[in-house]
Design a protein around this motif. Structure first.
Motif, PDB file in Angstrom:
ATOM      1  N   ALA A   1      44.686  34.010  39.374  1.00  0.00           N
ATOM      2  CA  ALA A   1      44.416  32.833  40.192  1.00  0.00           C
ATOM      3  C   ALA A   1      42.946  32.426  40.069  1.00  0.00           C
TER       4      ALA A   1
ATOM      5  N   GLN B   1      47.316  39.318  40.483  1.00  0.00           N
ATOM      6  CA  GLN B   1      47.591  38.032  41.122  1.00  0.00           C
ATOM      7  C   GLN B   1      46.301  37.262  41.399  1.00  0.00           C
TER       8      GLN B   1
ATOM      9  N   SER C   1      50.731  34.573  40.838  1.00  0.00           N
ATOM     10  CA  SER C   1      49.392  34.033  41.113  1.00  0.00           C
ATOM     11  C   SER C   1      49.483  32.592  41.603  1.00  0.00           C
TER      12      SER C   1
END
Length: 315
Positions: free
Chosen positions: A192, A188, A72
Motif C-alpha cells: 500500500a 499489506q 493492500s
C-alpha cells in the motif's frame, strides 16, 4: 500479565478512537490521499521492524504476491482513502458513529461468500437494527443545509464494505496458508505504501507542517499509533485474551469518535445521534451473538493469531 493485556486493550481502543479526530484535523490542510499516504507509511515502519524482529518474513511468501496486492487495496489503500474522504466531508463524530457498522458489512460479505457463515433470524434482526441506526444518523430524508453530506456517508460505507470484504478474503484465501498475521500485515502495508507513493499528488503536502499540532496528530497519532502501534497491540491481545474478548475493543472507537468530535472539535451531537449509535452497536452485538463460529482449519499454524483475521478492524 492479564492486567497488562487489559491496559493494552484500553490503549488500542483509544488509538483507534482518536483516528477520526486526527483524520479530520489533517483534512483542513492536505488532501485525503495525502493523509492516507502519510498514515500508511508511518504505520508500515514499526510493523516492518516488529516483523523483522520476529523473523516473520520469508522469501517463499512471494508466491502469494497477488493475494497481498488485493489485501493492500481492500484493507489499506481503498479502505483508508474512503474513510479519509468521508471524514473530510462529515463531522468526525458522525464518521465515528457510522464506523460502528463495519462488522455488519463483514457479516454481509461472510454470508455471501462463506458457506461457514449461515444466516439466521437473530443475525438478520441485528443487521436490520444496526442499519436502521445508520439511517437515523445519515438522515437521507433531510435535504436541507443542515443535513448530513450523503456523499461522505457513501465514502464511509465504501470503506466499511472494503474492509468487511477483506476479512472474508483473508479467511478464504490466506488463513489456510498458515502465514503469520504480522507478516501479512507487513506485506499489506508495504504494498500500500508503494502504491500510494506512486499515485499521490504531492502538490501542497507541505501545508501539513504549518500547524505542528495537526502534523503531530497525523504522523504520530494516525500513523505510528493509530496504524502501526494499533496493529501490534491487536495481535498481542489476540494471543493474551483470545479472539472473542479482543473483539470487544471494536465497540469503543465509535464512542470515542463521538466524544472527541463533540468535546474537542465542538461538533453538535444530538440525543438522536447517541440513540442511533446505540442502535448500531446493539445490532453488531446481536449479529455476533447470533453467529455460529466457523471451524478452524487444521493447519500447523492455526493459532489465535491466524483466527484474528476474522475480527473487525478500525479506521
Amino acid at each position: 500479565m492479564k492486567n497488562n493485556a487489559y491496559i493494552v486493550f484500553c490503549l488500542l481502543a483509544l488509538a483507534w478512537g482518536l483516528t477520526f479526530l486526527f483524520n479530520k484535523t489533517a483534512s483542513t490542510l492536505i488532501s485525503p490521499m495525502q493523509i492516507v499516504m502519510i498514515r500508511v507509511i508511518m504505520g508500515f515502519l514499526p510493523v516492518l521492524v516488529f516483523a523483522i524482529a520476529r523473523k516473520s518474513l520469508h522469501w517463499q511468501h512471494l508466491r502469494y504476491l497477488h493475494h497481498f496486492v488485493i489485501m493492500s487495496l481492500l484493507a489499506a489503500t481503498v479502505y483508508y482513502f474512503a474513510f479519509a474522504k468521508g471524514i473530510s466531508l462529515l463531522p468526525s463524530s458522525v464518521a465515528g458513529m457510522l464506523s460502528g457498522a463495519i462488522p455488519m458489512f463483514s457479516f454481509i460479505a461472510a454470508a455471501i461468500f462463506l458457506r461457514s457463515e449461515p444466516v439466521n433470524m437473530r443475525s438478520v434482526t441485528g443487521l436490520l437494527f444496526g442499519f436502521a441506526g445508520v439511517l437515523v444518523i445519515a438522515k437521507p430524508w433531510n435535504t436541507g443545509v443542515s443535513g448530513i453530506d450523503l456523499t461522505g456517508v457513501l465514502y464511509v460505507a465504501i470503506g466499511s464494505g472494503c474492509v468487511g470484504l477483506s476479512f472474508v478474503y483473508v479467511r478464504k484465501f490466506l488463513s489456510p496458508l498458515g502465514i503469520s498475521p504480522i507478516a501479512l500485515c507487513t506485506y499489506q502495508l508495504g504494498l500500500a505504501s508503494a502504491t500510494l507513493l506512486v499515485i499521490t499528488d504531492f502538490n501542497g503536502i507541505g501545508a501539513i507542517f504549518t500547524d505542528w499540532k495537526i502534523a503531530t496528530g497525523l504522523f504520530a497519532g494516525l500513523g505510528l499509533l493509530g496504524t502501526g502501534f494499533a496493529f501490534m497491540c491487536y495481535y498481542y491481545l489476540i494471543g493474551k485474551l483470545g479472539a472473542v474478548k479482543t473483539a470487544g475493543v471494536t465497540y469503543i472507537p465509535p464512542v470515542i469518535g463521538l466524544l472527541t468530535g463533540s468535546l474537542i472539535l465542538g461538533e453538535s451531537v444530538s440525543a438522536i445521534d447517541i440513540l442511533a449509535t446505540a442502535m448500531i452497536l446493539s445490532g453488531v452485538f446481536i449479529i455476533q451473538s447470533g453467529r455460529t463460529p466457523a471451524p478452524v482449519l487444521p493447519t500447523p499454524s492455526a493459532s489465535p493469531d491466524v483466527r484474528a483475521h476474522n475480527l473487525p478492524e478500525r479506521a
